[in-house]
Design a protein around this motif. Structure first.
Motif, short mmCIF file in Angstrom:
data_model
loop_
_atom_site.label_atom_id
_atom_site.label_comp_id
_atom_site.label_asym_id
_atom_site.label_seq_id
_atom_site.Cartn_x
_atom_site.Cartn_y
_atom_site.Cartn_z
N MET A 91 83.65 20.90 -3.46
CA MET A 91 83.54 21.62 -4.64
C MET A 91 83.67 20.46 -5.81
O MET A 91 83.93 19.30 -5.59
N ASP A 92 82.93 20.89 -6.90
CA ASP A 92 82.96 20.06 -8.20
C ASP A 92 82.78 21.00 -9.25
O ASP A 92 81.79 21.97 -9.16
N GLY A 93 83.67 21.16 -10.12
CA GLY A 93 83.41 21.88 -11.38
C GLY A 93 83.73 23.39 -10.99
O GLY A 93 82.88 24.02 -11.78
N GLY A 94 84.33 23.69 -10.03
CA GLY A 94 84.40 25.09 -9.75
C GLY A 94 83.49 25.60 -8.98
O GLY A 94 83.42 26.88 -8.70
N ASN A 95 82.43 24.97 -8.48
CA ASN A 95 81.32 25.32 -7.84
C ASN A 95 81.33 24.77 -6.13
O ASN A 95 81.83 23.58 -6.07
N VAL A 96 81.20 25.42 -5.11
CA VAL A 96 80.83 24.91 -3.91
C VAL A 96 79.35 24.03 -4.13
O VAL A 96 78.47 24.62 -4.01
N VAL A 97 79.12 22.74 -3.79
CA VAL A 97 78.34 21.97 -4.01
C VAL A 97 77.62 21.92 -2.49
O VAL A 97 76.31 22.03 -2.40
N VAL A 98 78.41 21.90 -1.65
CA VAL A 98 77.89 21.52 -0.21
C VAL A 98 78.82 22.30 0.71
O VAL A 98 80.03 22.23 0.42
N GLN A 99 78.47 23.01 1.67
CA GLN A 99 79.28 23.85 2.87
C GLN A 99 78.47 23.59 3.91
O GLN A 99 77.56 24.00 4.23
N THR A 100 78.85 22.53 5.01
CA THR A 100 78.26 22.25 6.29
C THR A 100 78.99 21.80 7.15
O THR A 100 80.25 21.54 7.12
N GLY A 101 78.32 21.40 8.33
CA GLY A 101 79.26 20.84 9.38
C GLY A 101 79.57 19.37 9.17
O GLY A 101 78.98 18.60 8.33
N THR A 102 80.79 19.05 9.88
CA THR A 102 81.36 17.80 9.47
C THR A 102 80.52 16.44 9.46
O THR A 102 80.40 15.46 8.82
#
Length: 272
Positions: free
Chosen positions: A202-213
């Motif tokens: 997250m950055d600035g209240g947004n989900v920037v990336v959501q992915t496998g580790t």
């Protein structure tokens, strides 16, 4: 708050037995997201879908929230233990008061939970007689004792001295190996890399990336993520070394992971 939008259309899905690590710089909305998911903060819009049941976040009533929380547990940064109660009493309080269990049954469950975090011998100790790491392990035992479907941990090591962090991370790693579903807000990057199935950045209240580790750390070409990881490169190297030691130690004390049948647990955070 006060008219400022903290979270911007956050959407996430969590599988049964999965560990999701929430990363990002300070002030990015990580803790607010977690608190909204457990109704410690009230979201302006959005839904949470838990075990097939949909809850409208802005309009959820007290009973609806109480029923939802029967399936969740929350571990706070600063332990939130009762100073006038022993470790065992801190673990059993919710079982007796909120769940209506008889004291002998609650104590049996509580002792099992304390044993799981390595503190059965501290059952009669008050928080003032415990180290910060031990207090946080009592808080984790309290969460385990409730028998939740999901445990949410809000920077569980942030209030600890550096030498006490490892004992708490070891306990969390054991829970992950046992198949506990968890959402962990953390600054322990190396630990997240070791224990999480997926990363939400997250950055600035947004989900920037959501992915496998693995993809997050090895294949991520997002500029903001690379900047974040680059600024922590030295710390990552240190934590990876420490985490490997924890992993090896955990392997010598724990049974093999048992995740069971994977189901779907959906959580959708709205706008705060």
């Amino acid at each position: 708050m006060g008219g400022t939008e903290i979270l911007h259309g956050v959407d996430l899905t969590l599988d049964k037995g999965e560990v999701l690590a929430v990363l990002g710089p300070s002030g990015s909305g990580k803790t607010t997201l977690l608190r909204c998911l457990n109704f410690l903060e009230k979201a302006d819009s959005g839904q949470v879908i838990m075990l097939g049941r949909t809850i409208n976040m802005p309009s959820a009533g007290r009973r609806e929230i109480a029923e939802y929380r029967r399936h969740t547990a929350f571990v706070f940064q600063n332990f939130n233990l009762f100073a006038n109660k022993t470790a065992l009493e801190n673990v059993t309080e919710g079982l007796i008061v909120a769940r209506g269990l008889a004291k002998p049954e609650a104590e049996q469950i509580g002792m099992k939970a304390l044993g799981k975090v390595g503190l059965a011998d501290k059952a009669d100790s008050y928080p003032s007689r415990l180290s910060g790491g031990q207090q946080q392990r009592v808080a984790i035992a309290r969460a385990i004792a409730a028998g939740p479907d999901v445990i949410m941990l809000d920077e569980p090591t942030s209030a600890l001295d550096p030498e006490l962090i490892g004992e708490v991370l070891h306990v969390i790693k054991q829970l992950a190996d046992d198949g506990m579903t968890m959402i962990i807000v953390t600054h322990e990057i190396g630990f997240a890399r070791s224990v999480a199935d997926r990363i939400l950045f997250m950055d600035g209240g947004n989900v920037v990336v959501q992915t496998g580790t693995k993809d997050f750390f090895e294949k991520n070409d997002n500029k903001r993520v690379r900047e974040f990881l680059g600024s922590l490169s030295e710390r990552i190297g240190l934590n990876e070394h420490d985490t490997q030691n924890q992993k090896n130690d955990s392997a010598s004390h724990s049974n093999s992971a048992s995740h069971g049948k994977r189901g779907r647990v959906r959580k959708k955070g709205g706008r705060k």
